[in-house]
Design an enzyme around this catalytic site. Structure first.
Site, PDB file in Angstrom:
ATOM      1  N   ARG A  49     -29.647   2.758  -4.873  1.00 22.33           N
ATOM      2  CA  ARG A  49     -29.089   4.002  -5.013  1.00 22.33           C
ATOM      3  C   ARG A  49     -30.169   4.973  -5.213  1.00 22.33           C
ATOM      4  O   ARG A  49     -29.780   6.263  -4.924  1.00 22.33           O
ATOM      5  CB  ARG A  49     -28.039   4.082  -6.095  1.00 22.33           C
ATOM      6  CG  ARG A  49     -27.070   5.339  -5.809  1.00 22.33           C
ATOM      7  CD  ARG A  49     -25.867   5.105  -6.744  1.00 22.33           C
ATOM      8  NE  ARG A  49     -24.644   4.627  -6.578  1.00 22.33           N
ATOM      9  CZ  ARG A  49     -23.661   5.211  -5.447  1.00 22.33           C
ATOM     10  NH1 ARG A  49     -23.960   6.616  -5.343  1.00 22.33           N
ATOM     11  NH2 ARG A  49     -22.872   4.457  -5.170  1.00 22.33           N
ATOM     12  N   PHE A  73     -20.065   3.575 -19.608  1.00 26.54           N
ATOM     13  CA  PHE A  73     -20.989   4.205 -18.959  1.00 26.54           C
ATOM     14  C   PHE A  73     -22.022   3.403 -18.215  1.00 26.54           C
ATOM     15  O   PHE A  73     -23.081   3.924 -17.868  1.00 26.54           O
ATOM     16  CB  PHE A  73     -21.632   5.100 -20.043  1.00 26.54           C
ATOM     17  CG  PHE A  73     -20.821   5.774 -21.090  1.00 26.54           C
ATOM     18  CD1 PHE A  73     -20.041   6.770 -20.764  1.00 26.54           C
ATOM     19  CD2 PHE A  73     -21.210   5.285 -22.550  1.00 26.54           C
ATOM     20  CE1 PHE A  73     -19.130   7.271 -21.605  1.00 26.54           C
ATOM     21  CE2 PHE A  73     -20.057   5.802 -23.450  1.00 26.54           C
ATOM     22  CZ  PHE A  73     -19.286   6.713 -22.961  1.00 26.54           C
ATOM     23  N   GLU A  84     -21.284  -3.096 -17.713  1.00 26.46           N
ATOM     24  CA  GLU A  84     -21.194  -3.590 -16.513  1.00 26.46           C
ATOM     25  C   GLU A  84     -21.620  -5.198 -16.378  1.00 26.46           C
ATOM     26  O   GLU A  84     -21.034  -6.145 -15.885  1.00 26.46           O
ATOM     27  CB  GLU A  84     -21.627  -2.825 -15.323  1.00 26.46           C
ATOM     28  CG  GLU A  84     -21.482  -3.235 -13.899  1.00 26.46           C
ATOM     29  CD  GLU A  84     -21.885  -2.214 -12.786  1.00 26.46           C
ATOM     30  OE1 GLU A  84     -22.309  -1.231 -13.179  1.00 26.46           O
ATOM     31  OE2 GLU A  84     -21.882  -2.836 -11.748  1.00 26.46           O
ATOM     32  N   GLU A 103     -19.436   9.646 -12.079  1.00 34.60           N
ATOM     33  CA  GLU A 103     -20.767   9.853 -12.293  1.00 34.60           C
ATOM     34  C   GLU A 103     -21.582  11.135 -11.761  1.00 34.60           C
ATOM     35  O   GLU A 103     -22.508  11.635 -12.544  1.00 34.60           O
ATOM     36  CB  GLU A 103     -21.639   8.790 -11.557  1.00 34.60           C
ATOM     37  CG  GLU A 103     -21.384   7.186 -11.856  1.00 34.60           C
ATOM     38  CD  GLU A 103     -21.874   6.425 -10.834  1.00 34.60           C
ATOM     39  OE1 GLU A 103     -22.685   5.595 -10.880  1.00 34.60           O
ATOM     40  OE2 GLU A 103     -20.930   6.066  -9.915  1.00 34.60           O
TER      41      GLU A 103
END
Lengths: 478, 760
Positions: free
Chosen positions: B304, B222, B226, B707
């Site tokens: 983002r 999720f 990362e 996402e």
């Protein structure tokens, strides 16, 4: 040298001298290298480690799903431990197939636990199957990937594919599930094999033990790192401490009676009609199968749910130290935060309260962040006897507003003799506030808890006396 | 097609890092971390820990042979603290012992003396003191400052948005195996094998090729694995390097929750201006991101947020400001949505506040301002094939929004202490890494002589169904049965320099690379077959259902024969495919560009029931129309939509990160951090996909799905808020998330609470 613990692990009979306090999950993964059972949280909240524990009841074995991360190995003596490895049959079982078909598994880490819970649901000793039951069974399993939609649909497929309900109960039902390849063939021989395991000798007794373990559902969360290295007293080896009996005016509950056994007991359901609903909020099925009433009391959490309920029921406790036996009122049992009127050698053996008469009502309220399987911000129970619109006697408890589970003596005294009307409730709120002192913590701010004292008192009265009082009344006067 | 691994999952046969049989003599690692959020290390005493049973050694910063640095975007994060600590849970030392229990018992014996320094947990406070990470950024369109004059209504407000714990069911873990010649193989639970490879090589002072990273699957990621998987993998690599033994590190849940970064909390100020009709003319927003103690991915997450600050709406005059603020929390990181959700929450709050002021239904303003073909985003990308209105209208129609509205009103008129609320939530989410260079992927494909196929890509299977999607794509690219495809573990020796599995783009990028690799092989096979069959035009050859066809005519060759004959004639049956998303770019100087290959659209409708006495609520229904393009695999895709939604709902309601002023994380266990369970999620959960839509930019017309659905969850905040306003129309409710039962009750009973407080 600890006594050997002998049990059946899936197909094999095992005898081990591992420390009885070892967690079943650690034993499976580290000693037995059975790694299908996963460790997700080690505090009973996620269900990735769910296994089934089968126990002889009469001629048959009854299976319950439990979280293996909170269960002592020593308790398995004479029982059948079933892990996901037992369900590797030639083909997928109907439970497994349904999850595959509906996409009920994504990352897969929670999946073995979910398969065990749903299989455990099918293995329930009696009764039919339905959608509500599927959710009940999934209550103790967290899945972070699916959002549960596909799992509920898998449940629907299981209900269509598996016929368990019509097959009767006990070992007949197991045979029926063997025929449908829900569980392996060797389940049919388990009752006889379990009967051949001789009972274990009793432990050292409470006085010689560092830890006394009942259900372990909170103790292992707090002390899981230490317990395996200590001497433990496993109370669940003492079967006589389980069970519920009603003798005349008195209800006697063995201290090791589990939440689930208490909620499913028909006598209790008559006395506390909404017990099932209350219990759903307190813990998942997997935890209710382990958590004991006695453990809830002795654990002395200020927000123990069953403790709050039992306080309102004016419960008497029986304590035994092996030599003598004494009774103490639950209301005077808590001396301070986690301080009890109990010696280290004493064990709580029995919980007793009176059967409420026809003019008496009992109600439990709880508010928590998540409605199901969460710890309360504030909880409260009331037992109230009325006659012709007047309160004869009220017994009120609150959790989460003091260092101990709080019996609100002053509020009870105030309520006695009063009319059931808004004025009474509003004044009772003031009294309740004066005898509680909530603090801000992870369960909520002090302001919130103080407000909840008000709200839950209103909830008790508007729920129990809807003809006399409504919630609206409390807002129109403001 | 069912999830390829599902059967193994249900039988408990699927292996995660610590399920693999242990090498003889493997050591277990446990991490000692900082107990305070900010301070100078005066002394670190490891002696007692070293003397514990089973302990082999205890490592600290001085044992690092290479560079003590793991910061990926900005080099500001040490692997092991040296002189200072910057957050509670920062790794300080590593115990290696013969067993897991021994390692953890020894950790408890480590003593550290720390001279405490002031702790900052509030991003605005950090911003004011100039503690920001990377540059502050501003996106602008039109002229906000003059546009206010044209507005009939202007409202200001503030949002406090909570973070979110990933709660992957499998905690962070890695196993390191020393191979010969100084090579280490790392079995890491990471979304980014190349990030682990690079960082481990840096820490050990060796070349990248000395580190092999292999990933079979993750028990959930999720975004939490990362960048955040890197530290634990590097520690494990360091331990294996120092001892020459295999080493495994598995974080206990409690430690994982305390030490790892989460979704970023944000604080934001907004101002929105509309004309009388409800058309939004201007929007000005400032985002203060709580980045935590190190950069991690925060600047990219912030970017983002800026990209998605206007969600699915066209606003002609916009100014979006954002800064990553350095605080003493664990370094916050990627989490599904990657900053987008926070940006969207603020614009939705602004619209709600404007609607309340204008006494208009919120959804009326939302619908009026949805994006259309020809519009431009604040970052300069022009829009075509917009599906914002289409998904909204289809949701409004198929779920009968008018009826929901009416039923809500009727219910609320008839009930006092119970109120219903509804809300619509549109989404628009850009697909591509916003760092353009990351939009590349490789795939290595082998065809064996029996016709079976092995595919390796740089993508990670973390439950999202990547392996299933790749298998389906490969089968389709070859024209053969899915049964012939095996997707291998992800390994840095087979595919190099891979981008993380993130940004919803994993299937897009790796699917395209797989198609390109398969294309090379089929091209060779066709050339060969055309020659053998005496055909002049190889382009007429196709493989359909494992048969080689010449136009529509059967050639008599099937896949097996084709492969076997080609092999005997020395045709190369392996290929590496490489894909780079075309047409994406972004100019950070101008803050304009074409950063996304395409956008995903959708709309969700929520209904909730509120218990106004107790402050608790039930989500009655969640109904979604989602744009998937041409789905690769509906079963997988529905799972992604429902699962993303569940996380979004949790983020907006139950999931509350609680830190004290000393920077200690209080909701640090599953007993105090609650995520959705089977009862929390509504039984009435409907997901519909837009029909007959394409997406030329996606593999076989598909759109990314990972996402975007999370952001539907934002709608439930406004549904609960609507129900609260039905009980207390005059109350001044905040825009603070999550909407916990505590916030609800205190919001509903401000007056009663004040009465109680004054009585104390």
């Amino acid at each position: 040298m600890p006594a050997e613990t002998t049990f059946i692990l899936n197909h094999d009979t095992i005898s081990t001298t591992e420390s009885p306090g070892t967690l079943v999950l650690d034993y499976l993964r580290r000693k037995q290298k059975l790694v299908g059972t996963k460790e997700g949280c080690k505090e009973g909240d996620c269900g990735a480690c769910v296994v089934l524990v089968g126990e002889l009841t009469g001629a048959s074995v009854s299976y319950k799903p439990v979280t293996s991360c909170l269960m002592p190995l020593g308790e398995l003596h004479g029982k059948h431990l079933v892990t996901i490895e037992a369900l590797r049959l030639d083909q997928l079982t109907p439970v497994q197939q349904a999850i595959v078909d509906e996409g009920g598994s994504q990352c897969g880490f929670c999946t073995p636990g979910i398969v065990m819970s749903l299989t455990g649901y099918l293995l329930q000793p009696a009764g039919g199957l339905d959608d509500a039951g599927i959710k009940y069974a999934l209550g103790g399993n967290l899945c972070r990937c699916t959002g549960y939609g596909s799992l509920k649909r898998a449940g629907g497929q299981i209900l269509q594919e598996v016929d368990a309900g019509s097959a009767g109960s006990g070992q007949d039902r197991v045979s029926n599930l063997i025929a449908q390849q829900v569980v392996p063939d060797y389940f049919s021989q388990i009752p006889a094999r379990l009967r051949s395991i001789p009972p274990i000798q009793r432990g050292n007794g409470a006085a010689q033990s560092a830890y006394i373990i009942a259900g372990g559902t909170d103790l292992y969360v707090q002390r899981g790192g230490e317990i395996p290295y200590t001497e433990v007293e496993i109370l669940n080896r003492r079967q006589e401490l389980r069970g519920i009996s009603v003798e005349g005016e008195h209800v006697r509950v063995g201290a090791l009676t589990t939440f689930e056994e208490f909620a499913q007991n028909t006598d209790i359901q008559k006395i506390i009609p909404r017990i099932g609903e209350y219990m759903m909020r307190n813990a998942s099925w997997q935890i209710r199968n382990r958590a004991t009433l006695g453990g809830n009391i002795v654990n002395a959490s200020p927000i123990g749910d069953m403790t709050a309920l039992l306080l309102a029921l004016d419960t008497t406790l029986t304590l035994e130290d092996g030599l003598k036996k004494r009774n103490v009122a639950l209301r005077s049992f808590f001396k301070g935060y986690k301080q009890l009127d109990k010696t280290p050698a004493e064990v709580l053996t029995e919980i007793m309260f009176s059967v409420p008469d026809s003019g008496t009502r009992v109600h439990f309220e709880k508010v928590s962040k998540r409605k199901t399987l969460d710890i309360a911000s504030v909880n409260s129970a009331i037992r109230i006897k009325t006659a012709s619109g007047k309160i004869v006697r009220a017994d009120l408890s609150f959790g989460g507003v003091a260092p101990i589970p709080l019996f609100m003596q002053n509020t009870c005294d105030f309520l006695a003799g009063k009319q059931i009307e808004m004025k009474t409730v509003l004044a009772a709120i003031d009294v309740a506030h004066s005898e509680s002192a909530p603090i801000s913590d992870i369960r909520g701010s002090a302001d919130y808890k103080r407000l909840l004292v008000r709200q839950l008192l209103i909830a008790h009265f508007t729920t129990l006396f809807p003809d006399q009082l409504t919630v609206k009344d409390f807002y129109e006067t403001h | 097609m069912k999830h390829i691994d599902a059967a193994g999952h249900t039988r408990g046969e699927s292996q995660y890092v610590d399920d693999m049989p242990q090498p003889v003599g493997m050591l277990h690692a446990a991490v000692f971390t900082s107990p305070v959020a900010h301070g100078r290390i005066i002394s670190l005493n490891l002696e007692e820990a070293v003397r514990c049973d089973g302990v082999i050694t205890v490592l600290s910063a001085k044992d690092i042979p290479g560079e003590n640095q793991i910061g990926a975007l900005i080099p500001d994060e040490l692997l092991l603290a040296e002189h200072e600590v910057h957050f509670v849970g920062e790794p300080v030392a590593l115990v290696l012992a013969k067993s897991y229990e021994q390692a953890h018992r020894a950790v408890a014996k480590i003593q550290v003396e720390i001279d405490e320094l002031p702790v900052v947990t509030d991003p605005r406070q950090a911003f004011e003191s100039g503690a920001i990470i990377g540059p502050a950024r501003t996106f602008a369109l039109g002229d906000v400052d003059t546009a206010w004059q044209e507005c009939a209504v202007v409202v200001d407000g503030q949002c406090e948005i909570g973070g979110q714990e990933h709660l992957y069911l499998e905690t962070q873990r890695c196993r390191a195996i020393p191979l010969e010649d100084g090579v280490l193989r790392l079995y890491s639970s990471t979304q980014s094998p190349y990030a682990v490879q690079k960082a481990a090589a840096r820490v050990l002072g060796v070349a990248h090729h000395k580190i092999e990273v292999d990933v079979k699957r993750l028990g959930g990621g999720f975004g939490g694995k990362e960048d955040q998987a890197t530290a634990w993998s590097c520690l494990t690599a360091l331990a294996a390097h120092c001892t020459g033994k295999a080493v495994e590190l598995v974080l206990p849940r409690h430690q994982d929750m305390i030490c790892t970064g989460k979704r970023h909390p944000y604080s934001a100020d907004f101002r929105i201006g509309l004309n009388q009709a409800g058309k939004i003319l201007a929007y000005d927003v400032k985002h203060y991101q709580n980045a935590g103690a190190a950069a991690d991915l925060s600047p990219a997450v912030l970017e983002r947020t800026l990209f998605h600050s206007t969600n699915a709406y066209f606003i002609p005059n916009v100014r979006i400001f954002g800064a990553s603020c350095r605080t003493n929390l664990p370094p916050n990181t990627a989490f599904r949505g990657f900053g987008g959700p926070q940006g969207m929450f603020v614009i939705e709050s602004a619209i709600a506040k404007a609607a309340e002021k204008m006494n208009k239904p919120r959804e009326q303003i939302q619908r009026l301002n949805l994006l259309r073909d020809g519009d431009t985003f604040p970052y300069g990308q022009h829009l075509d094939d917009v599906r914002a209105e289409r998904t909204w209208d289809e949701a409004a129609q198929s779920f009968d929004l008018n009826k929901i509205k009416q039923a809500t009103k009727t219910y609320n008129d008839d009930h006092f202490e119970s109120k219903k609320g509804y809300a619509v939530m549109p989404i628009c989410f850009g697909i591509s890494f916003t760092a353009t260079f990351l939009n590349q992927a490789g795939a290595l494909v082998h065809v064996y002589t029996d016709g079976s196929v092995s595919v390796s890509t740089g993508g990670i299977e973390m439950g999202q169904g990547l392996v299933t999607n790749i298998a389906r794509i490969a089968a389709r690219a070859f024209g053969i049965s899915e049964k012939r495809i095996k997707v291998e573990s992800t390994n840095t020796t087979r595919v190099a320099n891979m981008s993380p599995s993130a940004a919803s783009a994993t299937t897009d990028l790796n699917g395209h690379a797989t198609i390109l690799a398969a294309g090379q092989i089929t091209d060779r096979l066709k050339s060969f077959a055309a020659n053998e069959l005496g055909l002049t035009d190889k382009s007429r050859l196709t493989i359909v259902h494992e048969k080689l066809l010449d136009g529509n005519r059967e050639t008599g060759w099937d896949w097996q024969k084709l492969v076997q004959t080609a092999y005997l004639n020395r045709i190369d049956l392996s290929a590496h495919g490489f894909y780079a998303t075309p047409g994406v770019w972004f100019d950070k100087q101008k803050e304009k560009g074409n950063p996304f290959a395409y956008h995903v659209y959708g709309a969700a409708v929520f209904e909730v029931t509120l218990d106004c006495l107790r402050g608790t609520y039930e989500i009655d229904s969640a109904k979604i129309v989602h744009d998937l393009g041409r789905p690769i695999n509906k079963l997988v895709d529905i799972g992604q939509v429902e699962g993303g939604l569940a996380q979004g709902l949790g983020w907006m309601t139950l999931e509350e990160l609680s830190f004290d002023e000393q920077g200690r994380f209080l909701s640090n266990s599953l007993a105090s951090y609650k995520v959705p369970d089977a009862y929390f999620m509504p039984d009435d959960l409907q997901v519909k996909f837009l029909q007959n839509v394409d997406n030329p930019a996606g593999p076989y017309g598909a759109k990314a799905v990972g996402e975007p659905p999370l952001m539907y969850g934002i709608g439930v905040f406004f549904a609960i808020r609507a129900a609260m306003r039905a009980f207390r129309p005059d109350s001044d409710l905040t825009f603070d998330a999550p909407m916990t039962p505590e916030r609800v009750l205190l919001g509903l009973h401000e007056q009663e609470r004040e009465v109680l407080v004054t009585k104390i």
